[in-house]
Design a protein around this motif. Structure first.
Motif, PDB file in Angstrom:
ATOM      1  N   LEU A 115       0.826  -1.212   0.000  1.00 18.22           N
ATOM      2  CA  LEU A 115       0.000   0.000   0.000  1.00 18.22           C
ATOM      3  C   LEU A 115       0.859   1.260   0.000  1.00 18.22           C
ATOM      4  CD1 LEU A 115      -2.631  -1.146   2.660  1.00 18.22           C
ATOM      5  CD2 LEU A 115      -2.781  -1.345   0.170  1.00 18.22           C
ATOM      6  N   VAL A 116       1.997   1.208   0.681  1.00 20.94           N
ATOM      7  CA  VAL A 116       2.903   2.355   0.741  1.00 20.94           C
ATOM      8  C   VAL A 116       3.511   2.611  -0.640  1.00 20.94           C
ATOM      9  CG1 VAL A 116       4.983   3.305   1.802  1.00 20.94           C
ATOM     10  CG2 VAL A 116       3.395   1.932   3.168  1.00 20.94           C
ATOM     11  N   PHE A 117       3.929   1.539  -1.316  1.00 20.92           N
ATOM     12  CA  PHE A 117       4.473   1.688  -2.666  1.00 20.92           C
ATOM     13  C   PHE A 117       3.431   2.292  -3.609  1.00 20.92           C
ATOM     14  CE2 PHE A 117       7.522  -1.587  -1.201  1.00 20.92           C
ATOM     15  CZ  PHE A 117       8.706  -0.993  -1.620  1.00 20.92           C
ATOM     16  N   LEU A 145       3.007   6.060  -2.796  1.00 26.73           N
ATOM     17  CA  LEU A 145       4.133   6.950  -3.078  1.00 26.73           C
ATOM     18  C   LEU A 145       4.426   7.136  -4.563  1.00 26.73           C
ATOM     19  CD1 LEU A 145       6.745   5.896  -0.355  1.00 26.73           C
ATOM     20  CD2 LEU A 145       5.392   8.002  -0.430  1.00 26.73           C
ATOM     21  N   ARG A 146       4.186   6.105  -5.381  1.00 26.37           N
ATOM     22  CA  ARG A 146       4.705   6.142  -6.763  1.00 26.37           C
ATOM     23  C   ARG A 146       4.249   7.338  -7.588  1.00 26.37           C
ATOM     24  NH1 ARG A 146       6.913   7.135 -10.354  1.00 26.37           N
ATOM     25  NH2 ARG A 146       8.004   5.915 -11.911  1.00 26.37           N
ATOM     26  N   PRO A 147       2.961   7.744  -7.575  1.00 31.29           N
ATOM     27  CA  PRO A 147       2.582   8.913  -8.384  1.00 31.29           C
ATOM     28  C   PRO A 147       3.261  10.202  -7.935  1.00 31.29           C
ATOM     29  CG  PRO A 147       0.648   7.638  -7.781  1.00 31.29           C
ATOM     30  CD  PRO A 147       1.775   7.115  -6.957  1.00 31.29           C
ATOM     31  N   THR A 148       3.558  10.303  -6.642  1.00 31.99           N
ATOM     32  CA  THR A 148       4.139  11.534  -6.110  1.00 31.99           C
ATOM     33  C   THR A 148       5.634  11.632  -6.384  1.00 31.99           C
ATOM     34  OG1 THR A 148       2.470  11.650  -4.373  1.00 31.99           O
ATOM     35  CG2 THR A 148       4.479  12.925  -4.037  1.00 31.99           C
ATOM     36  N   LEU A 151      -8.119   0.242  -1.970  1.00 36.63           N
ATOM     37  CA  LEU A 151      -8.899   1.386  -2.439  1.00 36.63           C
ATOM     38  C   LEU A 151      -8.470   2.666  -1.727  1.00 36.63           C
ATOM     39  CD1 LEU A 151     -11.247   2.635  -4.021  1.00 36.63           C
ATOM     40  CD2 LEU A 151     -12.760   1.923  -2.156  1.00 36.63           C
ATOM     41  N   HIS A 152      -8.282   2.586  -0.407  1.00 36.86           N
ATOM     42  CA  HIS A 152      -7.852   3.768   0.353  1.00 36.86           C
ATOM     43  C   HIS A 152      -6.468   4.236  -0.098  1.00 36.86           C
ATOM     44  CE1 HIS A 152     -10.694   2.449   3.843  1.00 36.86           C
ATOM     45  NE2 HIS A 152     -11.341   3.052   2.867  1.00 36.86           N
ATOM     46  N   ALA A 153      -5.564   3.291  -0.324  1.00 37.30           N
ATOM     47  CA  ALA A 153      -4.216   3.647  -0.783  1.00 37.30           C
ATOM     48  C   ALA A 153      -4.272   4.284  -2.170  1.00 37.30           C
ATOM     49  CB  ALA A 153      -3.329   2.413  -0.810  1.00 37.30           C
ATOM     50  N   THR A 154      -5.146   3.750  -3.035  1.00 33.09           N
ATOM     51  CA  THR A 154      -5.298   4.306  -4.380  1.00 33.09           C
ATOM     52  C   THR A 154      -5.827   5.734  -4.319  1.00 33.09           C
ATOM     53  OG1 THR A 154      -5.730   2.100  -5.296  1.00 33.09           O
ATOM     54  CG2 THR A 154      -6.425   3.987  -6.613  1.00 33.09           C
ATOM     55  N   CYS A 155      -6.850   5.948  -3.505  1.00 30.89           N
ATOM     56  CA  CYS A 155      -7.417   7.297  -3.364  1.00 30.89           C
ATOM     57  C   CYS A 155      -6.391   8.265  -2.776  1.00 30.89           C
ATOM     58  CB  CYS A 155      -8.664   7.250  -2.476  1.00 30.89           C
ATOM     59  SG  CYS A 155     -10.052   6.387  -3.226  1.00 30.89           S
ATOM     60  N   ALA A 156      -5.635   7.792  -1.780  1.00 33.48           N
ATOM     61  CA  ALA A 156      -4.613   8.638  -1.159  1.00 33.48           C
ATOM     62  C   ALA A 156      -3.517   8.992  -2.159  1.00 33.48           C
ATOM     63  CB  ALA A 156      -4.017   7.940   0.055  1.00 33.48           C
ATOM     64  N   ILE A 158      -3.689  15.234  -7.996  1.00 34.42           N
ATOM     65  CA  ILE A 158      -4.883  16.027  -8.296  1.00 34.42           C
ATOM     66  C   ILE A 158      -4.714  17.446  -7.773  1.00 34.42           C
ATOM     67  CG2 ILE A 158      -7.317  16.328  -7.664  1.00 34.42           C
ATOM     68  CD1 ILE A 158      -7.659  13.320  -7.963  1.00 34.42           C
ATOM     69  N   LEU A 159      -4.118  17.598  -6.594  1.00 36.31           N
ATOM     70  CA  LEU A 159      -3.880  18.931  -6.035  1.00 36.31           C
ATOM     71  C   LEU A 159      -2.960  19.746  -6.945  1.00 36.31           C
ATOM     72  CD1 LEU A 159      -4.279  20.916  -3.700  1.00 36.31           C
ATOM     73  CD2 LEU A 159      -2.327  19.847  -2.553  1.00 36.31           C
TER      74      LEU A 159
END
Length: 459
Positions: free
Chosen positions: A55-57, A60-63, A166-171, A177-178
């Motif tokens: 979930l951490v990976f 983090l990846r998009p950021t 799902l929560h990790a994906t949304c996070a 998005i910001l």
């Protein structure tokens, strides 16, 4: 379930940290120091999270794509990027997790075709014109397969709950998005040909952000409309607000392939299940293009104003001579045929398209500053030949065949639509180069495959 923290493992970690610190002090190669540092962080995370470190990976990846240009010298003029080091650390950890659940992997869908493809890609190192790039690109493809396997395992073994993914994906979508909203409101972004202010968020190109929004949007449509979760059923206003936000950002990327992908998605789910929706969609598109051109001509004649002065409208209604990417892609395919015929069976080595195109392209294409294939199928046939392309197409045919067994369920229709979109947009973009999008896509495809596998096990 995840295992409890082992005191002996903590001691080993402390020993590893001591040795790693000594190596980083002595070692002069920065890339190895960074790899060790990342590996140490992963070890700490694994002690406390075990399989849930996935979930951490994902988060983090998009950021971390913000730091994609940070590179380290590896050997002579060869460099490696921070994002690639991050991916390698992930692979080391994930291989341990997969070995831990090796018995469950016997039931992994598509495992045989995955294995053939990986052998072909890594095997191409021995004849590649760019061996180091072939290794890096093959490792990236391996990571996609691993994400598929981990997505499958987390459902089958219940090591991670679907809502946690799902929560990790949304996070993971919050920061991109910001950044996208800030660019959208401030008029930021990049300029490509005659298109200005294309928002790209944390990613290397607006296309990557567009496909990330598209994949995230598919998941959001699934949880809010196709198979709505209780929260979204009772929060219609919030649901609509999120859909509007995603749509505006997608428009702000000016990526036609993503818009086509959205239309393909809606067409598939509309054709297979929501007949009324496909009728409304087809009627709306027909009415738009039927009315637009006469209306625009009237406006030009009487007011001198053209609706095509709005960049998005221009993008979907006109073809610019300077930025006609459709014609350019057609030329690229035509001019690649002689290159393909030089080595038709096995190609020039996976990941070598840029090098091969720069060397063999015709003189009249030398002005072109882009050396990417912008077509995954063209890339495959150039890099790993007809055999490689056949295996790649077979992968998706087998996946669709497995899904079609359950085509009367909402879950299968959603899955088939997503795969169908990927197949279509791969004709106009290098989806395999968009690592953040691919990680998100393949882990969800693995999860969806596990859901279908559970259904078949019950019947």
């Amino acid at each position: 379930m995840t295992k409890k923290t082992n005191p002996a493992l903590v001691k080993k970690l402390l020993y590893f940290l001591f040795v790693a610190s000594a190596i980083t002090i002595i070692n002069p190669i920065a890339s190895i120091d960074v790899f060790i540092f990342l590996a140490a962080l992963v070890l700490v995370g694994h002690i406390f999270l075990q399989e849930k470190l996935l979930l951490v990976f994902l988060f983090l990846r998009p950021t971390i794509d913000i730091w994609r240009d940070i590179s380290f010298s590896l050997y002579k003029e060869t460099t490696i990027h921070l994002t690639e080091l991050f991916g390698m650390v992930f692979l080391c950890w994930s291989c341990y997790i997969l070995f831990r659940h090796k018995k469950a992997l016997a039931k992994l869908p598509l495992k045989n075709i995955f294995l053939v493809l990986l052998l072909l890609l890594f095997g191409s190192v021995f004849y590649s014109v760019t061996p180091f790039i072939t290794i890096i690109e093959s490792i990236k493809f391996l990571a996609f397969v691993v994400f598929f396997a981990l997505g499958f395992l987390c459902i089958k073994k219940q090591t991670i709950l679907p809502r946690e993914v799902l929560h990790a994906t949304c996070a993971s979508a919050i920061i991109p998005i910001l950044f996208g909203v800030i660019e959208f409101l401030s008029g930021g972004g990049i300029t490509t040909f005659d298109i200005t202010h294309r928002i790209q968020s944390t990613f290397a190109h607006p296309n990557v952000f567009a496909f990330f929004l598209l994949s995230f949007g598919f998941i959001f449509i699934q949880i809010s409309i196709i198979s709505p979760l209780p929260f979204w059923e009772s929060k219609k206003g919030w649901r609509n607000a999120v859909l509007v936000l995603l749509s505006l950002l997608l428009i702000g990327t000016f990526t036609r392939a993503a818009l086509i992908g959205l239309l393909v998605f809606l067409t598939i789910i509309g054709t297979l299940r929501y007949k009324r929706m496909i009728l409304v969609l087809a009627t709306s598109l027909f009415a738009f293009y039927l009315i637009f051109y006469p209306l625009n001509n009237l406006l030009i004649q009487h007011t001198g104003y053209s609706l095509t002065s709005v960049q998005f409208i221009s993008r979907i209604t006109t073809r610019s001579e300077d930025a006609d990417s459709i014609l350019w892609r057609q030329q690229l395919v035509q001019e690649s045929l002689p290159i393909i015929l030089r080595k038709p069976l096995f190609g020039y080595g996976y990941g070598s398209f840029t090098k091969v195109w720069e060397e063999y392209r015709p003189p009249h294409m030398r002005y072109d500053d882009s050396a990417e294939s912008h077509n995954d199928y063209l890339r495959f046939i150039v890099e790993v030949g007809i055999i490689g392309l056949t295996c790649y197409i077979t992968l998706f045919l087998l996946l669709l065949h497995a899904i079609w067994k359950y085509h009367n369920t909402k879950q299968a229709i959603f899955f088939a639509a997503w795969v169908g979109v990927y197949i279509v947009i791969s004709f106009s973009d290098n989806m395999l180069n968009h690592t953040p999008v691919m990680w998100l896509t393949w882990v969800w495809w693995g999860m969806l495959s596990a859901f279908l596998y559970k259904k078949s096990a019950k019947t």
